[in-house]
Design an enzyme around this catalytic site. Structure first.
Site, PDB file in Angstrom:
ATOM      1  N   ARG A  84       9.769  33.020  43.694  1.00  0.00           N
ATOM      2  CA  ARG A  84      10.725  32.787  44.680  1.00  0.00           C
ATOM      3  C   ARG A  84      10.645  31.329  44.903  1.00  0.00           C
ATOM      4  NH1 ARG A  84      12.486  35.533  50.390  1.00  0.00           N
ATOM      5  NH2 ARG A  84      14.288  33.798  50.694  1.00  0.00           N
ATOM      6  N   ARG A  93      17.781  34.975  45.292  1.00  0.00           N
ATOM      7  CA  ARG A  93      16.117  35.004  45.282  1.00  0.00           C
ATOM      8  C   ARG A  93      15.819  36.033  44.496  1.00  0.00           C
ATOM      9  NH1 ARG A  93      16.860  36.751  50.873  1.00  0.00           N
ATOM     10  NH2 ARG A  93      17.640  34.772  51.072  1.00  0.00           N
ATOM     11  N   ASP A  96      12.831  39.092  47.836  1.00  0.00           N
ATOM     12  CA  ASP A  96      12.855  38.899  49.260  1.00  0.00           C
ATOM     13  C   ASP A  96      12.245  40.214  50.102  1.00  0.00           C
ATOM     14  OD1 ASP A  96      13.325  37.830  51.797  1.00  0.00           O
ATOM     15  OD2 ASP A  96      15.332  39.033  52.031  1.00  0.00           O
ATOM     16  N   ASP A  98      11.393  41.759  53.630  1.00  0.00           N
ATOM     17  CA  ASP A  98      11.431  41.606  55.242  1.00  0.00           C
ATOM     18  C   ASP A  98      10.755  42.651  55.893  1.00  0.00           C
ATOM     19  OD1 ASP A  98      13.179  39.166  54.919  1.00  0.00           O
ATOM     20  OD2 ASP A  98      14.957  40.294  54.728  1.00  0.00           O
TER      21      ASP A  98
HETATM   22  C1  X6L Z   1      28.290  36.732  58.898  1.00  0.00           C
HETATM   23  C2  X6L Z   1      27.453  35.634  58.949  1.00  0.00           C
HETATM   24  C3  X6L Z   1      28.141  38.016  58.737  1.00  0.00           C
HETATM   25  C4  X6L Z   1      26.300  35.883  58.241  1.00  0.00           C
HETATM   26  C5  X6L Z   1      27.001  38.096  58.233  1.00  0.00           C
HETATM   27  C6  X6L Z   1      24.353  38.715  56.887  1.00  0.00           C
HETATM   28  C7  X6L Z   1      23.972  36.293  56.728  1.00  0.00           C
HETATM   29  C8  X6L Z   1      22.995  38.720  56.065  1.00  0.00           C
HETATM   30  C9  X6L Z   1      22.579  36.411  55.954  1.00  0.00           C
HETATM   31  C10 X6L Z   1      26.034  37.041  57.726  1.00  0.00           C
HETATM   32  C11 X6L Z   1      24.686  37.422  57.174  1.00  0.00           C
HETATM   33  C12 X6L Z   1      22.349  37.706  55.818  1.00  0.00           C
HETATM   34  C13 X6L Z   1      20.747  40.072  51.126  1.00  0.00           C
HETATM   35  C14 X6L Z   1      22.083  39.721  51.424  1.00  0.00           C
HETATM   36  C15 X6L Z   1      20.957  38.174  51.912  1.00  0.00           C
HETATM   37  C16 X6L Z   1      20.268  41.088  50.580  1.00  0.00           C
HETATM   38  C17 X6L Z   1      22.516  41.652  50.417  1.00  0.00           C
HETATM   39  C18 X6L Z   1      21.075  38.017  54.823  1.00  0.00           C
HETATM   40  C19 X6L Z   1      20.319  36.831  54.417  1.00  0.00           C
HETATM   41  N1  X6L Z   1      20.215  38.904  51.479  1.00  0.00           N
HETATM   42  N2  X6L Z   1      23.176  40.604  50.619  1.00  0.00           N
HETATM   43  N3  X6L Z   1      22.382  38.448  51.685  1.00  0.00           N
HETATM   44  N4  X6L Z   1      21.232  41.995  50.284  1.00  0.00           N
HETATM   45  N5  X6L Z   1      23.452  42.457  49.975  1.00  0.00           N
HETATM   46  O1  X6L Z   1      19.340  41.572  50.628  1.00  0.00           O
HETATM   47  O2  X6L Z   1      20.743  39.241  54.897  1.00  0.00           O
HETATM   48  S1  X6L Z   1      20.833  36.404  52.847  1.00  0.00           S
HETATM   49 MG    MG Z   2      16.375  39.055  53.856  1.00  0.00          MG
HETATM   50 MG    MG Z   3      13.238  37.384  54.056  1.00  0.00          MG
END
Ligand code: X6L
Ligand code: MG
Ligand code: MG
Length: 163
Positions: A84, A93, A96, A98
């Site tokens: 990562r 990444r 990840d 969590d």
């Molecule tokens: C508005 C603004 C709505 C931000 C949602 C949601 C930001 C989730 C970050 C958000 C918002 C995240 C994954 C991902 C990421 C994952 C999928 C995050 C952090 N990690 N999408 N996006 N799976 N499908 O593990 O979760 S970045």
């Molecule tokens: Mg995450």
């Molecule tokens: Mg994380």
């Protein structure tokens, strides 16, 4: 010290995503013992920053007496060992991991917040979680199973088989 039930969310969207998740689970099991639950893998559209490859997501459950800070250290070392790179916020990444929940642990710190403050809003977390812990309760009292249907009413997040 009695063991606590630990729920983790795992995701990958770079390289051989399934292999990355399998290696992450194997590394977690080396330290925490055999997982007491592993969800299927789910192909999911990227959230947050959309211009990146789609993810494979899953959830895992362990029963361990590891301390929260030590679990965070273990996770960081596994993420680094799997290549990562820290690029930009919400960027792609290899893996990840969590921490969603750890028994009744409640921590609100700079480096670590447990339970995960956004976990119940994200279908890519809640749908796999509901597979291994359908009766787990959100803070509002709703079960994971009901949250999953509410967040993904059309069943778009489909299981892709296990690891
Ligand atoms: C508005 C603004 C709505 C931000 C949602 C949601 C930001 C989730 C970050 C958000 C918002 C995240 C994954 C991902 C990421 C994952 C999928 C995050 C952090 N990690 N999408 N996006 N799976 N499908 O593990 O979760 S970045
Ligand atoms: Mg995450
Ligand atoms: Mg994380």
């Amino acid at each position: 010290m009695p063991s606590r039930r630990i729920y983790l969310s795992l995701g990958s969207n770079i390289g051989d995503r399934e292999s990355n998740l399998r290696k992450a689970v194997r590394s977690l099991e080396e330290r925490l013992g055999k997982a007491s639950g592993l969800s299927s893998l789910y192909e999911t559209e990227p959230w947050g920053y959309k211009n990146q490859p789609s993810f494979l997501n899953m959830c895992a459950c362990f029963d361990s007496n590891i301390e929260p800070e030590d679990l965070l250290g273990l996770i960081s070392s596994i993420e680094s060992a799997l290549g990562r790179q820290r690029t930009f916020r919400w960027g792609p990444r290899t893996v990840d991991i969590d921490i969603l929940m750890m028994g009744d642990v409640s921590i609100d710190g700079e480096a670590l917040t447990i339970p995960h403050p956004r976990m119940w809003e994200r279908a890519f977390v809640v749908v796999p979680l509901a597979e291994i812990a359908p009766n787990l309760k959100a803070p509002d009292g709703m079960s994971a199973a009901l949250k999953a249907v509410t967040l993904d009413p059309d069943g778009k997040i489909k299981p892709m088989g296990g690891i």
